[in-house]
Design an enzyme around this catalytic site. Structure first.
Site, PDB file in Angstrom:
ATOM      1  N   LYS A  29     101.107  68.023  -5.697  1.00 41.71           N
ATOM      2  CA  LYS A  29     101.752  68.755  -6.109  1.00 41.71           C
ATOM      3  C   LYS A  29     102.449  68.663  -7.193  1.00 41.71           C
ATOM      4  O   LYS A  29     102.610  69.629  -8.141  1.00 41.71           O
ATOM      5  CB  LYS A  29     102.897  68.399  -5.093  1.00 41.71           C
ATOM      6  CG  LYS A  29     103.111  68.538  -3.461  1.00 41.71           C
ATOM      7  CD  LYS A  29     104.312  67.937  -2.731  1.00 41.71           C
ATOM      8  CE  LYS A  29     103.545  67.911  -1.038  1.00 41.71           C
ATOM      9  NZ  LYS A  29     104.209  67.435  -0.728  1.00 41.71           N
ATOM     10  N   GLN A  81     109.962  63.939   0.204  1.00 43.27           N
ATOM     11  CA  GLN A  81     108.477  63.461   0.811  1.00 43.27           C
ATOM     12  C   GLN A  81     108.402  62.488   2.347  1.00 43.27           C
ATOM     13  O   GLN A  81     109.410  61.156   2.225  1.00 43.27           O
ATOM     14  CB  GLN A  81     108.032  63.005  -0.051  1.00 43.27           C
ATOM     15  CG  GLN A  81     106.322  62.428   0.628  1.00 43.27           C
ATOM     16  CD  GLN A  81     105.460  63.861   0.601  1.00 43.27           C
ATOM     17  OE1 GLN A  81     105.323  64.394   0.061  1.00 43.27           O
ATOM     18  NE2 GLN A  81     104.415  63.829   1.740  1.00 43.27           N
ATOM     19  N   ASP A 117     111.356  73.569   1.510  1.00 38.72           N
ATOM     20  CA  ASP A 117     110.201  72.998   2.962  1.00 38.72           C
ATOM     21  C   ASP A 117     110.576  73.762   3.643  1.00 38.72           C
ATOM     22  O   ASP A 117     110.339  73.876   4.870  1.00 38.72           O
ATOM     23  CB  ASP A 117     110.947  71.568   3.146  1.00 38.72           C
ATOM     24  CG  ASP A 117     109.778  70.544   2.516  1.00 38.72           C
ATOM     25  OD1 ASP A 117     108.468  70.942   2.394  1.00 38.72           O
ATOM     26  OD2 ASP A 117     110.533  69.553   2.003  1.00 38.72           O
TER      27      ASP A 117
END
Ligand code: NDP
Length: 298
Positions: free
Chosen positions: A49, A93, A116
């Protein structure tokens, strides 16, 4: 002969369109990733990422609290990121260590920095069909289907799995694309018969090659979200991955039996190389959209 739906091609296209949008902004968009501890798989995901951020001109920052960090310490980190002007998007995460209250930490991320699309406010916007950051994996699958011109309107879509991060948002997004949607889960009866009615089958259950021939309507499109590591030589051979296993000692397969899928489906996403690259592309998209929002309202 079935068509393979390559996630990388779609990722490339999505990132290409983001570049000029990033260049137009008065400062680089900022994405902070909170990575707790040293889970090897999470380390790989986060590295990729941050690398993609660098390639695009996004500020990608990793915050690395230790495995022992408490819920309160993680909440303080997230609050600090919520206040920072140069950070537009925050992702925590998963998975977090067992002693941490995951829900509290995720919900501490400000709704307008929610990379997200997990925040209840943004889930509400998704239900209402209003623009907001959307869960990356299902949003990427919608982009893939559009890229390959696979019809959704009027099609019967069956989503196998009802998690908050894949199954439920996937079903809602397909509904907004005017598909007729059925959601299946571990308590669904006659699973193969239900799945076999699907023009479009999305499998997201985390069970190695669980979906076999009898689940797939001939000519259906199959999207395989699962990522399952196979470490047994006989199982790898049964799944047609003997060669890869012989060279690497492991292989990764999805929730759909790869040989059955290639034989019965009209079009399908391979594992790896299907859905995976889309998740990163949509994380970048959410970050850029949040930066555009912040900078235009500044
Ligand atoms: P979860 O474990 O959160 O959810 C799994 C879902 O599958 C649940 O709804 C569960 O039902 C259902 N399920 C489990 N077993 C069965 C069964 N035997 N029959 C029917 N339904 C079943 O998983 P996620 O949604 O987070 O992830 C699913 C898979 O997708 C995993 O392999 C994960 O690694 C992968 N993934 C891949 C991503 C990518 O970028 N490619 C991103 C995110 C996930 P119930 O609710 O009844 O328990």
């Amino acid at each position: 002969m079935s068509q393979i739906l390559h996630g990388l091609a779609v990722q490339t296209e999505i990132l290409l369109h983001l570049k000029p949008r990033i260049q137009k902004l008065s400062r680089p968009p900022g994405l902070a990733v909170v990575l707790v501890g040293h889970d090897p798989a999470s380390e790989i995901y986060v590295r990729s990422k941050v690398k993609t951020c660098a390639e695009l001109g996004i500020l990608g920052e990793t915050v690395r609290p230790p495995e022992t960090a408490t819920t309160e310490e993680l909440l303080a980190i997230v609050e600090g990121l919520n206040r920072r002007q140069d950070i537009d998007a925050i992702m925590v995460q998963m998975p977090l260590p067992g002693h941490v209250d995951t829900r509290r930490v995720l919900e501490a991320v400000a709704a307008d920095k929610d990379a997200d699309g997990f925040h209840p406010t943004n889930v509400g916007y998704l239900v209402a069909g209003r623009p907001a950051p959307r869960a990356c994996t299902p949003a990427g699958i919608i982009e893939l289907l559009k890229y390959y011109g696979i019809p959704m309107a009027g099609q019967h879509a069956v989503v196998l799995g009802r998690s908050d991060i894949v199954g439920k948002p996937m079903a809602l997004m397909l509904l907004h694309e005017n598909a007729t949607v059925t959601i299946c889960h571990s308590r669904t009866r006659n699973l193969p018969e239900v799945c076999c009615q699907a023009d479009l089958l999305v499998a997201a259950i985390g069970r190695t090659a669980f979906v076999t021939e009898e689940f797939i309507k001939p000519g259906a499109t199959v999207i395989d979200v699962g990522i399952n590591r196979v470490t047994d030589a006989a199982e790898a051979a049964r799944l047609g991955r003997a060669e890869e296993f012989a060279s690497k000692g492991k292989t990764v397969v999805g929730d759909v039996h790869p040989l059955d899928m290639a034989r019965v489906a009209r079009a399908y996403t391979p594992v790896p190389g299907g859905v995976g690259p889309l998740t990163i592309a949509m994380l970048m998209t959410n970050t850029v959209e949040l930066a555009e929002r912040h900078l235009c309202s500044a």
